[in-house]
Design an enzyme around this catalytic site. Sequence first.
Site, PDB file in Angstrom:
ATOM      1  N   GLU A  47       0.856  -1.198   0.000  1.00  0.00           N
ATOM      2  CA  GLU A  47       0.000   0.000   0.000  1.00  0.00           C
ATOM      3  C   GLU A  47       0.890   1.246   0.000  1.00  0.00           C
ATOM      4  O   GLU A  47       1.967   1.247   0.621  1.00  0.00           O
ATOM      5  CB  GLU A  47      -0.849  -0.023   1.282  1.00  0.00           C
ATOM      6  CG  GLU A  47      -1.608   1.242   1.595  1.00  0.00           C
ATOM      7  CD  GLU A  47      -2.180   1.243   3.027  1.00  0.00           C
ATOM      8  OE1 GLU A  47      -1.535   0.693   3.946  1.00  0.00           O
ATOM      9  OE2 GLU A  47      -3.289   1.797   3.201  1.00  0.00           O
ATOM     10  N   ASN A 124      -7.002   6.206  -1.549  1.00  0.00           N
ATOM     11  CA  ASN A 124      -5.891   5.281  -1.280  1.00  0.00           C
ATOM     12  C   ASN A 124      -6.095   4.158  -2.285  1.00  0.00           C
ATOM     13  O   ASN A 124      -7.037   3.372  -2.140  1.00  0.00           O
ATOM     14  CB  ASN A 124      -5.981   4.791   0.176  1.00  0.00           C
ATOM     15  CG  ASN A 124      -4.780   3.966   0.581  1.00  0.00           C
ATOM     16  OD1 ASN A 124      -4.088   3.409  -0.271  1.00  0.00           O
ATOM     17  ND2 ASN A 124      -4.523   3.890   1.877  1.00  0.00           N
ATOM     18  N   LYS A 141      -9.572   2.096  -1.832  1.00  0.00           N
ATOM     19  CA  LYS A 141      -9.785   1.518  -0.504  1.00  0.00           C
ATOM     20  C   LYS A 141     -11.176   1.843   0.031  1.00  0.00           C
ATOM     21  O   LYS A 141     -11.621   2.992   0.012  1.00  0.00           O
ATOM     22  CB  LYS A 141      -8.717   2.073   0.455  1.00  0.00           C
ATOM     23  CG  LYS A 141      -8.633   1.407   1.816  1.00  0.00           C
ATOM     24  CD  LYS A 141      -7.384   1.903   2.531  1.00  0.00           C
ATOM     25  CE  LYS A 141      -7.171   1.269   3.869  1.00  0.00           C
ATOM     26  NZ  LYS A 141      -5.905   1.765   4.499  1.00  0.00           N
ATOM     27  N   GLU A 160      -5.850   8.765   7.924  1.00  0.00           N
ATOM     28  CA  GLU A 160      -6.372   8.311   6.626  1.00  0.00           C
ATOM     29  C   GLU A 160      -7.776   8.861   6.392  1.00  0.00           C
ATOM     30  O   GLU A 160      -8.127   9.184   5.250  1.00  0.00           O
ATOM     31  CB  GLU A 160      -6.386   6.781   6.546  1.00  0.00           C
ATOM     32  CG  GLU A 160      -5.010   6.176   6.417  1.00  0.00           C
ATOM     33  CD  GLU A 160      -5.075   4.722   6.008  1.00  0.00           C
ATOM     34  OE1 GLU A 160      -4.633   3.871   6.807  1.00  0.00           O
ATOM     35  OE2 GLU A 160      -5.557   4.422   4.904  1.00  0.00           O
ATOM     36  N   CYS A 186      -4.900  -2.967   2.979  1.00  0.00           N
ATOM     37  CA  CYS A 186      -4.626  -2.838   4.410  1.00  0.00           C
ATOM     38  C   CYS A 186      -5.813  -3.119   5.326  1.00  0.00           C
ATOM     39  O   CYS A 186      -6.166  -4.256   5.533  1.00  0.00           O
ATOM     40  CB  CYS A 186      -4.024  -1.462   4.681  1.00  0.00           C
ATOM     41  SG  CYS A 186      -3.126  -1.461   6.209  1.00  0.00           S
ATOM     42  N   ASN A 211       0.288  -1.115   5.372  1.00  0.00           N
ATOM     43  CA  ASN A 211       1.196  -0.398   6.280  1.00  0.00           C
ATOM     44  C   ASN A 211       0.532  -0.504   7.645  1.00  0.00           C
ATOM     45  O   ASN A 211      -0.487   0.166   7.875  1.00  0.00           O
ATOM     46  CB  ASN A 211       1.306   1.090   5.926  1.00  0.00           C
ATOM     47  CG  ASN A 211       2.055   1.367   4.646  1.00  0.00           C
ATOM     48  OD1 ASN A 211       3.132   1.934   4.678  1.00  0.00           O
ATOM     49  ND2 ASN A 211       1.503   1.011   3.498  1.00  0.00           N
TER      50      ASN A 211
HETATM   51  N1  ING Z   1      -3.322   0.455   8.691  1.00  0.00           N
HETATM   52  C1  ING Z   1      -3.758  -0.318   9.779  1.00  0.00           C
HETATM   53  C2  ING Z   1      -4.396  -1.652   9.357  1.00  0.00           C
HETATM   54  O1  ING Z   1      -5.595  -1.772   9.262  1.00  0.00           O
HETATM   55  C3  ING Z   1      -4.894  -0.448  11.888  1.00  0.00           C
HETATM   56  C4  ING Z   1      -4.652   0.437  10.701  1.00  0.00           C
HETATM   57  C5  ING Z   1      -3.842  -1.026  12.567  1.00  0.00           C
HETATM   58  C6  ING Z   1      -6.192  -0.715  12.259  1.00  0.00           C
HETATM   59  C7  ING Z   1      -4.081  -1.896  13.649  1.00  0.00           C
HETATM   60  C8  ING Z   1      -6.455  -1.564  13.331  1.00  0.00           C
HETATM   61  C9  ING Z   1      -5.403  -2.161  14.030  1.00  0.00           C
HETATM   62  O2  ING Z   1      -3.612  -2.564   9.196  1.00  0.00           O
HETATM   63  C10 ING Z   1      -3.949   0.784   7.526  1.00  0.00           C
HETATM   64  N2  ING Z   1      -3.216   1.521   6.665  1.00  0.00           N
HETATM   65  O3  ING Z   1      -5.107   0.454   7.287  1.00  0.00           O
END
Ligand code: ING
Length: 275
Positions: A47, A124, A141, A160, A186, A211
Amino acid sequence: MTRELVVGAAQLGPIARDEPRSEVIERLLTLLRRGARYGCELVVFPELALTTFFPRWYLDEGGPGGRDAIGGDTNELDAYYEEEMPSVATQVLFDEAKRLAVGFCLGYAELTPPDADGRRHRYNTSMLVDRTGEIVGTYRKVHIPGHEDHEPWRKFQHLERRYFEESPDGFRTFEAFGGTFGMAICNDRRWPETYRVLGLQGAEMVLIGYNTPLDYAPDPSQNPLQSFHNHLVMQAGAYQNGTWVVGVAKGGIEEGVESLAQTAIIAPSGQIVAQ
Ligand code: ING
């Protein structure tokens, strides 16, 4: 009749805030060429693979808020987006893909031209490019995580929901490489609907870049479970929809933020066949 496809998952290390696109693209070309040497027909990148993960900062936009027209001084923010694809910077990637006859999947930030109302939209986005260097499909996304306003209490932002709109298109499949492909990005991978909607359209392989910071500020008790959750959701999605899943990380410590680097290729059986 058995069909075979050789896929390379091209995990990326950190991309610095001030790293020029040309340098990043040299890194992508190196991975593309290495994949070609290994006989890959498709190389999958993460991503937002052209820049640092910029939603970790509140970029001073100055003017009036509003997601699709952030307004004010968006120079630094806009610099992280691609206004056309192929762009001048990424054309070399398309040319090399064609020369090597290796397709690729690439995540990037998309800033659309003004629509009928003169508004530009920010997504995204991920695109699938075939072995002739043609874009066979793009995906925006759907599940946008994080928050919309500056939250200074966080060690780092996850803006985001400020910098990207949700996809108007939803999940679709694309015919390429002799099969049916889906893309997700993601946070999408955490929701069962992502795999189900693609599965109902006949997806045989779902390509997902991510990410993922190891520190989840709203609930740090989940931090030790990041790897478990990462594999849990993709293995379940693969098995419950009989599809391959390729999950590719941009990982390591990027501008001080530690991110998950656990790239894997998962078979329709739910088994991790490469990591
Ligand atoms: N990053 C993270 C993901 O969904 C996140 C945001 C991290 C949400 C950990 C919940 C827990 O992997 C992106 N870019 O969506």
